[in-house]
Design a protein around this motif. Structure first.
Motif, PDB file in Angstrom:
ATOM      1  N   GLU A  61       0.822  -1.204   0.000  1.00 24.68           N
ATOM      2  CA  GLU A  61       0.000   0.000   0.000  1.00 24.68           C
ATOM      3  C   GLU A  61       0.864   1.264   0.000  1.00 24.68           C
ATOM      4  O   GLU A  61       0.565   2.241  -0.673  1.00 24.68           O
ATOM      5  CB  GLU A  61      -0.796  -0.001   1.298  1.00 24.68           C
ATOM      6  N   ALA A  62       1.926   1.208   0.809  1.00 17.72           N
ATOM      7  CA  ALA A  62       2.801   2.376   0.923  1.00 17.72           C
ATOM      8  C   ALA A  62       3.585   2.582  -0.365  1.00 17.72           C
ATOM      9  O   ALA A  62       3.753   3.710  -0.837  1.00 17.72           O
ATOM     10  CB  ALA A  62       3.760   2.198   2.098  1.00 17.72           C
ATOM     11  N   VAL A  63       4.054   1.481  -0.931  1.00 18.67           N
ATOM     12  CA  VAL A  63       4.820   1.591  -2.176  1.00 18.67           C
ATOM     13  C   VAL A  63       3.922   2.175  -3.267  1.00 18.67           C
ATOM     14  O   VAL A  63       4.328   3.063  -4.025  1.00 18.67           O
ATOM     15  CB  VAL A  63       5.393   0.213  -2.597  1.00 18.67           C
ATOM     16  N   CYS A  64       2.673   1.701  -3.328  1.00 20.19           N
ATOM     17  CA  CYS A  64       1.735   2.214  -4.347  1.00 20.19           C
ATOM     18  C   CYS A  64       1.532   3.712  -4.166  1.00 20.19           C
ATOM     19  O   CYS A  64       1.518   4.472  -5.130  1.00 20.19           O
ATOM     20  CB  CYS A  64       0.371   1.547  -4.226  1.00 20.19           C
ATOM     21  N   GLU A  65       1.368   4.099  -2.920  1.00 15.38           N
ATOM     22  CA  GLU A  65       1.123   5.518  -2.680  1.00 15.38           C
ATOM     23  C   GLU A  65       2.358   6.351  -3.053  1.00 15.38           C
ATOM     24  O   GLU A  65       2.241   7.420  -3.629  1.00 15.38           O
ATOM     25  CB  GLU A  65       0.751   5.737  -1.225  1.00 15.38           C
ATOM     26  N   TYR A  66       3.510   5.803  -2.744  1.00 15.98           N
ATOM     27  CA  TYR A  66       4.752   6.490  -3.112  1.00 15.98           C
ATOM     28  C   TYR A  66       4.850   6.636  -4.630  1.00 15.98           C
ATOM     29  O   TYR A  66       5.205   7.702  -5.145  1.00 15.98           O
ATOM     30  CB  TYR A  66       5.949   5.717  -2.551  1.00 15.98           C
ATOM     31  N   VAL A  67       4.512   5.579  -5.329  1.00 19.19           N
ATOM     32  CA  VAL A  67       4.547   5.615  -6.794  1.00 19.19           C
ATOM     33  C   VAL A  67       3.587   6.708  -7.296  1.00 19.19           C
ATOM     34  O   VAL A  67       3.920   7.466  -8.216  1.00 19.19           O
ATOM     35  CB  VAL A  67       4.188   4.228  -7.392  1.00 19.19           C
ATOM     36  N   MET A  68       2.441   6.825  -6.656  1.00 19.79           N
ATOM     37  CA  MET A  68       1.501   7.876  -7.066  1.00 19.79           C
ATOM     38  C   MET A  68       2.096   9.271  -6.843  1.00 19.79           C
ATOM     39  O   MET A  68       1.911  10.159  -7.672  1.00 19.79           O
ATOM     40  CB  MET A  68       0.190   7.772  -6.264  1.00 19.79           C
ATOM     41  N   THR A  69       2.810   9.442  -5.742  1.00 21.48           N
ATOM     42  CA  THR A  69       3.389  10.770  -5.498  1.00 21.48           C
ATOM     43  C   THR A  69       4.431  11.096  -6.573  1.00 21.48           C
ATOM     44  O   THR A  69       4.595  12.249  -6.950  1.00 21.48           O
ATOM     45  CB  THR A  69       4.075  10.901  -4.116  1.00 21.48           C
ATOM     46  N   LEU A  70       5.104  10.058  -7.066  1.00 17.83           N
ATOM     47  CA  LEU A  70       6.095  10.300  -8.120  1.00 17.83           C
ATOM     48  C   LEU A  70       5.425  10.529  -9.474  1.00 17.83           C
ATOM     49  O   LEU A  70       5.918  11.283 -10.304  1.00 17.83           O
ATOM     50  CB  LEU A  70       7.055   9.119  -8.237  1.00 17.83           C
ATOM     51  N   LEU A  71       4.310   9.858  -9.675  1.00 17.05           N
ATOM     52  CA  LEU A  71       3.669   9.913 -10.989  1.00 17.05           C
ATOM     53  C   LEU A  71       2.863  11.179 -11.230  1.00 17.05           C
ATOM     54  O   LEU A  71       2.818  11.695 -12.331  1.00 17.05           O
ATOM     55  CB  LEU A  71       2.735   8.711 -11.156  1.00 17.05           C
ATOM     56  N   ASN A  72       2.183  11.624 -10.189  1.00 13.78           N
ATOM     57  CA  ASN A  72       1.307  12.788 -10.380  1.00 13.78           C
ATOM     58  C   ASN A  72       1.653  13.864  -9.364  1.00 13.78           C
ATOM     59  O   ASN A  72       1.550  13.646  -8.157  1.00 13.78           O
ATOM     60  CB  ASN A  72      -0.164  12.364 -10.227  1.00 13.78           C
ATOM     61  N   SER A  73       2.039  15.037  -9.880  1.00 14.27           N
ATOM     62  CA  SER A  73       2.560  16.070  -8.991  1.00 14.27           C
ATOM     63  C   SER A  73       1.496  16.594  -8.021  1.00 14.27           C
ATOM     64  O   SER A  73       1.830  17.185  -7.010  1.00 14.27           O
ATOM     65  CB  SER A  73       3.131  17.223  -9.812  1.00 14.27           C
ATOM     66  N   ASN A  74       0.224  16.390  -8.325  1.00 11.12           N
ATOM     67  CA  ASN A  74      -0.794  16.901  -7.398  1.00 11.12           C
ATOM     68  C   ASN A  74      -1.361  15.818  -6.494  1.00 11.12           C
ATOM     69  O   ASN A  74      -2.341  16.036  -5.803  1.00 11.12           O
ATOM     70  CB  ASN A  74      -1.928  17.592  -8.161  1.00 11.12           C
ATOM     71  N   TYR A  75      -0.732  14.637  -6.525  1.00  5.70           N
ATOM     72  CA  TYR A  75      -1.275  13.560  -5.690  1.00  5.70           C
ATOM     73  C   TYR A  75      -1.232  13.916  -4.208  1.00  5.70           C
ATOM     74  O   TYR A  75      -2.212  13.734  -3.497  1.00  5.70           O
ATOM     75  CB  TYR A  75      -0.532  12.235  -5.924  1.00  5.70           C
ATOM     76  N   GLU A  76      -0.102  14.449  -3.762  1.00  5.16           N
ATOM     77  CA  GLU A  76       0.044  14.708  -2.327  1.00  5.16           C
ATOM     78  C   GLU A  76      -0.979  15.713  -1.824  1.00  5.16           C
ATOM     79  O   GLU A  76      -1.532  15.558  -0.737  1.00  5.16           O
ATOM     80  CB  GLU A  76       1.461  15.172  -2.013  1.00  5.16           C
ATOM     81  N   GLU A  77      -1.213  16.709  -2.649  1.00  4.94           N
ATOM     82  CA  GLU A  77      -2.189  17.732  -2.280  1.00  4.94           C
ATOM     83  C   GLU A  77      -3.578  17.103  -2.134  1.00  4.94           C
ATOM     84  O   GLU A  77      -4.299  17.335  -1.161  1.00  4.94           O
ATOM     85  CB  GLU A  77      -2.200  18.778  -3.396  1.00  4.94           C
ATOM     86  N   TRP A  78      -3.922  16.270  -3.105  1.00  4.48           N
ATOM     87  CA  TRP A  78      -5.210  15.571  -3.050  1.00  4.48           C
ATOM     88  C   TRP A  78      -5.273  14.697  -1.813  1.00  4.48           C
ATOM     89  O   TRP A  78      -6.272  14.670  -1.098  1.00  4.48           O
ATOM     90  CB  TRP A  78      -5.370  14.702  -4.308  1.00  4.48           C
TER      91      TRP A  78
END
Ligand code: GLU
Length: 561
Positions: A327-344
């Motif tokens: 789960e954590a790795v997936c979320e990390y990958v999302m933060t790398l893939l989409n610059s607005n992921y963290e904000e969301w």
């Protein structure tokens, strides 16, 4: 040249026409805007962290749009094939939320099988299909045979390489290559017949009509608008064993399987002109392309480097043993893939990443930086939001495989272990002690008598007598049923008794007036009970440990002093 005759000579056994094949692969019936994406690895027994990028993007775009995400196994390079690699790859990807609707999947016995109407999904099983299109290209004068053996080719390449190093006259070199190609194109039907009669193998080459002086305007959905020179290289479509090259298989498979978006690594960008040419020769509609930037890392000297196979973090199998939860790795990958992921995510911390509206426009053009510190940060957050039960389940499952001793302790009394995990959990600001399951042992081993060790020593500046008195006084008045205030009042009383400040404000105003403060007194008790200067909230720790264990730890320490 009689191309029909040439085609018959080269492919006498192929009787089907492209339209026969097309009829078996009707267009998909999907809602407007639905994307069809695929992951198309060449399994080598190693799933690279970088592979999570195109596959996650493909999975998200397809499933977000009501489309289809499928897996195609690109096993045309027999030299690279590793037994069981595809099976392993499917399992590893599934762990990271990459589930396919269609394609090569595992049956209940763990064997690869096909699911879906657009297969076979293993390229090695599609030989016949490639040949049908190859024959058509020959018929149309768009491809031709080249009777050079693979050994000869290798030799030629080796010579060319040496020449390249020596020869700095690039123009002369290009001209030589061009002459070589034109000579190859120059053959007669009779020569072909002779070669075939002598059993010589051939590779099939495209008849490239591009002019590199002319530039193609092309829009990649990640990289933006690009200008690429047309292809003038007669690249190989079929190797001498009849197996297609990546280029040829890509065009045919993605066309027949109805891929709308080709998502792949940017290392394929230099081949794009070839693919555009091939799609046009074959009369296929060009899919949309997304070339994903490579994953970089910072090396020891502070330079950006590609995350290569041998680097820490490259092999997905290592993440399991390192104790990362997927789960954590997936979320990390999302933060790398989409610059607005963290904000969301900040606004929607209770939602899984699958609810994030993935946006192609927010992808990085130039390359993402892999960084363990950031991954650990993300992971700490993910674990801090889990329930104690879930942390227990996941970490004990990990420990069962990787830390048997810890597993035995944890599972001997699950309620005890869950109570430990519950410390500081559930509130607005949960504790963030665990990034990986390997953190579990150092964080909480002191709770188990069999694992307990004194790790930190009492700081020298304190008088041993004071420590001993503190511990003796504490045991004397310790009552497990005290509430947190009463419990702390008792500790303050000890502070007052020993001339340590029980009021922190008073201490800060006039530290000289005291021999220490109440937090020192707490530390005396803490080291006796946990063996460490830092630990979770002592009141909670003692409540979980229970009266007997607390008292016995304190008494042991008194004896040691
Ligand atoms: N088999 C290719 C690779 O592993 C696939 C590239 C693509 O997705 O088209 O690089």
């Amino acid at each position: 040249m009689d191309y029909n005759r040439l085609a018959e000579l080269l492919f006498p056994n192929i009787t089907e026409l492209p339209e026969d094949i097309e009829a078996k692969y009707p267009p998909r019936q999907l809602p407007e805007g639905a994307k069809v994406t695929r992951f198309a690895p060449s399994p080598t027994g190693f799933v690279h962290f970088g592979g999570l990028f195109p596959s996650t993007v493909g999975e998200r775009l397809a499933h977000q749009s009501g489309g289809v995400f499928y897996l195609r196994i690109e096993d045309t390079d027999a030299k690279r094939e590793v037994e069981g690699a595809a099976e392993g790859l499917i399992k590893t990807l599934a762990k990271y939320g990459i589930n396919f609707d269609e394609g090569a999947i595992l049956d209940e016995n763990g064997n690869i099988c096909d699911q879906g109407a657009y297969g076979p999904y293993k390229q090695s099983l599609r030989g016949h299909i490639y040949q049908v299109y190859a024959k058509q290209l020959v018929r149309e004068g768009k491809a031709y045979p080249c009777f050079t053996t693979e050994e000869e080719l290798d030799e030629l390449q080796a010579i060319n390489k040496k020449e390249e190093i020596k020869n700095t006259d690039w123009l002369a070199q290009a001209e030589a290559k061009r002459a070589e190609m034109l000579a190859r194109r120059n053959f007669t039907i009779e020569e072909v017949e002779e070669h075939l009669a002598s059993g010589h193998p051939f590779v099939l080459r495209i008849f490239a009509n591009g002019d590199p002086e002319r530039k193609l305007k092309f829009t990649d959905l990640v990289k933006g608008t690009l200008e690429i020179p047309e292809n003038d290289e007669d690249f190989v479509l079929l190797k001498s064993d009849g197996i297609p090259t990546y280029h040829f298989a890509h065009a045919i498979d993605d066309h027949l399987m109805g891929t709308t978006h080709v998502i792949r690594g940017e290392e394929w960008l230099p081949s794009l002109a070839k693919h555009i040419q091939l799609f046009s020769y074959l009369g296929f509609r060009l899919p949309k392309y997304m070339h994903i930037a490579q994953i970089m890392r910072i090396d020891e000297n502070g330079n950006k480097k590609k995350l290569s196979k041998r680097d820490m973090g490259a092999n997905m199998d290592d993440y399991t043993s390192m104790g990362y939860c997927p789960e954590a790795v997936c979320e990390y990958v999302m933060t790398l893939l989409n610059s607005n992921y963290e904000e969301w995510h900040m606004k929607n911390s209770d939602k899984p990443y699958t609810e994030f509206p993935f946006n192609i426009k927010k992808m990085s053009i130039s390359g993402c930086l892999f960084d363990f510190a950031k991954l650990n940060d993300v992971s700490k957050n993910v674990i801090s939001r889990m329930s104690a039960d879930k942390v227990y389940d996941l970490s004990s499952e990990w420990a069962r495989e990787f830390d048997q001793e810890l597993y035995e302790q944890m599972s001997a009394n699950p309620d005890y272990t869950k109570a430990i995990f519950a410390i500081g959990r559930g509130g607005k600001k949960p504790r963030k002690d665990l990034a990986v399951w390997t953190d579990v042992r150092p964080y909480m081993d002191f709770f188990y008598d069999n694992l307990f060790k004194i790790k930190d020593q009492y700081p020298e500046r304190f008088d041993k007598k004071d420590i001993k008195t503190t511990l003796c006084e504490f045991v004397k008045t310790f009552d497990i049923s005290d509430d947190t205030n009463t419990w702390f009042e008792k500790i303050k009383d000890i502070a007052d008794m020993l001339g340590f400040a029980s009021d922190m404000r008073a201490y800060r105003e006039n530290p000289e007036a005291y021999r220490g403060n109440v937090s020192d007194i707490s530390m005396f008790i803490r080291i006796a009970i946990t063996g460490k200067e830092n630990s979770p909230d002592m009141y909670s720790v003692m409540q979980i440990m229970g009266y007997d264990r607390v008292v016995s730890r304190i008494n042991n320490m008194i004896n040691l002093l």
